[in-house]
Write an enzyme that holds these catalytic residues in place. Sequence first.
Site, PDB file in Angstrom:
ATOM      1  CE  LYS A 105       9.292  19.698  -1.121  1.00 10.64           C
ATOM      2  NZ  LYS A 105       8.319  18.722  -0.651  1.00 10.64           N
ATOM      3  CB  CYS A 146       4.162  -6.832 -30.795  1.00  8.99           C
ATOM      4  SG  CYS A 146       4.808  -7.136 -29.137  1.00  8.99           S
ATOM      5  CB  CYS A 152       9.786  -8.762 -29.524  1.00 11.97           C
ATOM      6  SG  CYS A 152       8.393  -8.476 -28.428  1.00 11.97           S
ATOM      7  CE1 TYR A 186      -3.768   2.400   0.561  1.00 10.40           C
ATOM      8  CE2 TYR A 186      -2.239   3.434   2.095  1.00 10.40           C
ATOM      9  CZ  TYR A 186      -3.400   3.486   1.351  1.00 10.40           C
ATOM     10  OH  TYR A 186      -4.181   4.612   1.364  1.00 10.40           O
ATOM     11  CG  ASP A 221       7.171  14.263   4.184  1.00 10.74           C
ATOM     12  OD1 ASP A 221       6.308  14.596   3.341  1.00 10.74           O
ATOM     13  OD2 ASP A 221       7.624  13.114   4.293  1.00 10.74           O
ATOM     14  CB  CYS A 258       5.339 -10.630 -30.863  1.00 16.28           C
ATOM     15  SG  CYS A 258       6.515  -9.457 -31.560  1.00 16.28           S
ATOM     16  CB  CYS A 283       9.156  -5.187 -30.381  1.00 18.87           C
ATOM     17  SG  CYS A 283       8.005  -6.191 -31.306  1.00 18.87           S
TER      18      CYS A 283
HETATM   19  S1  IVH Z   1       6.631  26.733  -1.056  1.00 15.86           S
HETATM   20  C1  IVH Z   1       5.143  28.148  -5.049  1.00 15.86           C
HETATM   21  N1  IVH Z   1       7.956  26.126   1.133  1.00 15.86           N
HETATM   22  O1  IVH Z   1       6.376  21.127  -0.670  1.00 15.86           O
HETATM   23  C2  IVH Z   1       5.734  27.645  -3.784  1.00 15.86           C
HETATM   24  N2  IVH Z   1       6.611  24.429   0.138  1.00 15.86           N
HETATM   25  O2  IVH Z   1       6.850  20.203  -3.375  1.00 15.86           O
HETATM   26  C3  IVH Z   1       4.999  26.475  -3.222  1.00 15.86           C
HETATM   27  N3  IVH Z   1       6.595  22.323   1.355  1.00 15.86           N
HETATM   28  O3  IVH Z   1       3.123  21.701  -1.843  1.00 15.86           O
HETATM   29  C4  IVH Z   1       5.418  25.871  -1.981  1.00 15.86           C
HETATM   30  N4  IVH Z   1       7.928  22.938   2.989  1.00 15.86           N
HETATM   31  O4  IVH Z   1       3.432  21.154   0.645  1.00 15.86           O
HETATM   32  C5  IVH Z   1       7.114  25.680   0.175  1.00 15.86           C
HETATM   33  N5  IVH Z   1       9.146  25.745   3.078  1.00 15.86           N
HETATM   34  C6  IVH Z   1       8.319  25.300   2.137  1.00 15.86           C
HETATM   35  C7  IVH Z   1       7.794  23.990   2.147  1.00 15.86           C
HETATM   36  C8  IVH Z   1       6.951  23.593   1.115  1.00 15.86           C
HETATM   37  C9  IVH Z   1       7.195  21.956   2.493  1.00 15.86           C
HETATM   38  C10 IVH Z   1       5.736  21.442   0.543  1.00 15.86           C
HETATM   39  C11 IVH Z   1       4.408  22.036   0.169  1.00 15.86           C
HETATM   40  C12 IVH Z   1       4.373  22.037  -1.333  1.00 15.86           C
HETATM   41  C13 IVH Z   1       5.394  20.993  -1.648  1.00 15.86           C
HETATM   42  C14 IVH Z   1       5.992  21.228  -3.030  1.00 15.86           C
END
Ligand code: IVH
Length: 715
Positions: A146, A460, A436, A62, A148, A439, A454
Site C-alpha cells: 500500500k 449541563c 459530572c 499542523y 503512501d 455541572c 451526566c
Molecule cells: S486500490 C477500490 N491499491 O490507498 C480500490 N489503493 O486507502 C481502491 N493505495 O485511495 C484502491 N496503494 O490512494 C489500491 N495497491 C493499492 C494501493 C492503494 C495505495 C491507496 C489509494 C487509495 C487508498 C485507500
Amino acid sequence: MPHTAPPGSVAEQARRLLADNAAMECDEAHARTMLARLATVLPALDAAYHQHDAPLVDDATYDSLRRLNAGLEERFPGLRRDDSPTEKVGAPASGPFHRHRHMVPMLSLDNVFSRDEFEAFISRIARFLGLGEDQARALSFVAEPKIDGLSISLTYEHGRFVRGTTRGDGTEGEDVSANLRTLKDIPDQLPAPFPDVIEIRGEVFLSKQAFLELNAAQERAGEKPFANPRNAAAGSLRQLDPKVTARRPLSLFAYAAGFCDAPLAPTHHGYLEQLAAWGFVVNPLSTRVKDAAEAEAFMERLTLERSALDYDIDGVVYKLDDRALQDRLGFAGRAPRWAVAWKFAAEQAVTRLEKIDIQVGRTGALTPVAFLEAVNVGGVIVTRASLHNEDEITRKDIREGDLVHVQRAGDVIPQVTGVVLPRDHDRPPFHFPHTCPVCGAHAERPEGEVVWRCSGGLTCPAQVVERLIHFVSRDAFDIDGLGDRTIVEFHELGWLRTPADIFRLPEHEAEIASRDGWGKVSARNLVNAIAARRTIELSRLIYALGIRRIGINNARLLARHYGSMANWRQQMEKAAVIGSDERLELGSITGIGSAIADELVSFFAEAHNRATLDDLTSVLAQVTDEEMVAEGALSGKTIVFTGTLTTMTRPEARAVAERLGARVSDSVSRKTDLVVLGEKAGSKARKAAELGVATMDEASWRTLAGMPPVGGQTT
Ligand code: IVH
C-alpha cells in the site's frame, strides 16, 4: 504548542481540536463535527503558511491536525466533505485546476490492523458468498504494497492518454493532465489491442531518495522543506507550471481499473499483467497469494522488508483475484467488500501520565483522557490519549503518575495501552468520579454499559454547547455563520440554551451587529441563514436532535420510513410499549436494530426531550416530508426474502435489492411490495397470500434484479 493563543484565534481552535480528539469516544457524530472544524482550521493554517509566510502553529501541531483529518476520513469514508482539506496539501485552498468527474468513482478501502481482523474480513466475504470455512481460506488474493502517495485516474481514449485527475472527493477530481504528462511512468500511447475508453488508477509517489534530494534543494533555495514524501508528491503534482513538476522525479505504480467499455481480464493478476504489457509500472512486489496462509505470510515478509524499500508504504492491500466474485460482492458504503488494507502495526512510545482528566460530551458521556508528558510517537507529538472508559482504566490499573505505553494505530486517536511495572511511585488506584465535573450533577452508569453519563441533560453547559454545535452541523440544520466559537459565545451571553433559541437569535440582531468581529452585514447574513432553515427536511431534524446512535444514515432511514414529522412522533411514542405493533415495525426497518429502537424510545420517554421538540416545532415554519429514494429500478419498494435461497446468501440478496433502491424488511405487512420465496417458505408466504402482496420465486427475482441466471454466473 503554546497554550497562550488568544481565545477564538485559529491557533486556539487548532489546540482545542487536538484536545477534543484525544478526549473523544469517536462516534460518527463526533467525527462529523471534528471534520467540519478541521475544514475551517486547516485552510486557515495553509493560507497563513503559504500565502502570508506566517505559520500560526508549529509543524508537529499542523501535522497532527492533517493526520487527524486524514485518519477520520479514512475511518469514516462516508463523512468525507466536498471541501475536504485532504487533497489540498501544501497548496492554496481553491485550486486553479479544472474539476473533472470520474466515470467510475474512486473509492477508498476499509482497514484492518491484525491477523484476526484480516480473517474476519475473509469470513465476511465467505458469509456473503455462502462459502464454507475451507473454501474461504482457499480464496486467492493479490497482495500489493500500500503505497503512501496520491491516487490518480488516467483516461485513455483509443489508446491515447487524454486526461489525468486527482482523486478529489472521489466523485470529482482536479485535472492535472499537463503535470502528469511529465511523468516517465505514464505512457502517452498504449500498444494495441486496447479498449475504446479506459480509466486506469494508480498511486503517484516520490521515492525516499528523490524526497531527500528535493528537500536539500528546497533548503538551498531558502524554501521550506516538505514534511514527508507524500506531501512533496502532492505539492509537485499541483504545480501551476508543469516545468516545475517535470523537475520532480515523480513515479507511478498502476494497480486498479476504473471505467472500461470492454471486458477486463477475469482475474486481478491478469489485469495487472495487462497493465504491464501496456507499459505501466506495476509494483514488482505485487503477488498472487493462493490462500489466507500465504496472504498472512506476505504481510510478515513485507513488515520486515518495509524499511529497505525506497518508497513509503503503510500496509498491504489485498484484492480478491476473481473479478466475477468481486462483482458479486460489490461495495458497502465507499469501500469494496472484496478488498482491504491491512495496515502495519501501531507505533508505540513510553511516557509519563501526568493527570487523568474527565471530559463531557454531547450525550453527557464522561470520557477519561490521559494528559501526558509530550512524547514523539512515530513522528507525531502526543500529549493526550484516550483511556476509553472506567473498566479499561481498572483493567489496566492505570494511575496518575504512571509510566505508560502510548500507541498510535493507523487511526488517529492515541491510546494508552498499558502501564510500565513495577511502579516508581506510590499513588492510589484511580477512582472514576460519580458526578459530572462540569455541572456537578450525579452521573449514572446503566447496567450493561461501560459509560458513565451526566444526568444534568440540558442544564449541563458541556452538553448544551456540544449539542448545539451538533444541531447546526452540516447534515443537521447547517446554519452558515453559526460556528463553534459563536455558539460558545452566545451560550455564555445566555442567548442560546436550547435548539429553539437559535431561531430566537434574530431578536438580538442589533446586539450581535455591535459585537467584536461582527457588523451589520454579518449579523444580517446570520439572521437570513437562520430564517432559511425555518423550513427543514425531516431527516435533518431527526439527526439534529442528537439521539444516541442516530447518525445521518439512520435519520434518513427513519425519515423515509415514517414520511412526516407528525407520523414519526406519534409512532415513536407508541413504540414505547414493548411488543406493540409500532415497536415491531421500528425494529424491522432495515438498519434499525433493537439497540437503536431502544435509544429512540428512551429519548421520547423523557419529558424534557418532548418539551424541547415541542419548543422547536413551534419556532419552525415547516418540517418537509421526506422523499422516497429516487434512483434504482426498485426505488422505494419494500421487499421481504423468506425461505432458503439456493443461489445467493441473504446478505447478497439484500445488498442487490438495496443497490436497486429497495428497502429490505424482515416482516410481511400491508406495506410490503414484494415477497421473494426461497425453498420451504412458510408463514411469511401465507401472510403474503392473505394480504394480497405480490410474490415471486428466486429465479424470477434474479431476472428482475438483472442477475445472471443460475449456472451462468461464474467466469
Ligand atoms: S486500490 C477500490 N491499491 O490507498 C480500490 N489503493 O486507502 C481502491 N493505495 O485511495 C484502491 N496503494 O490512494 C489500491 N495497491 C493499492 C494501493 C492503494 C495505495 C491507496 C489509494 C487509495 C487508498 C485507500
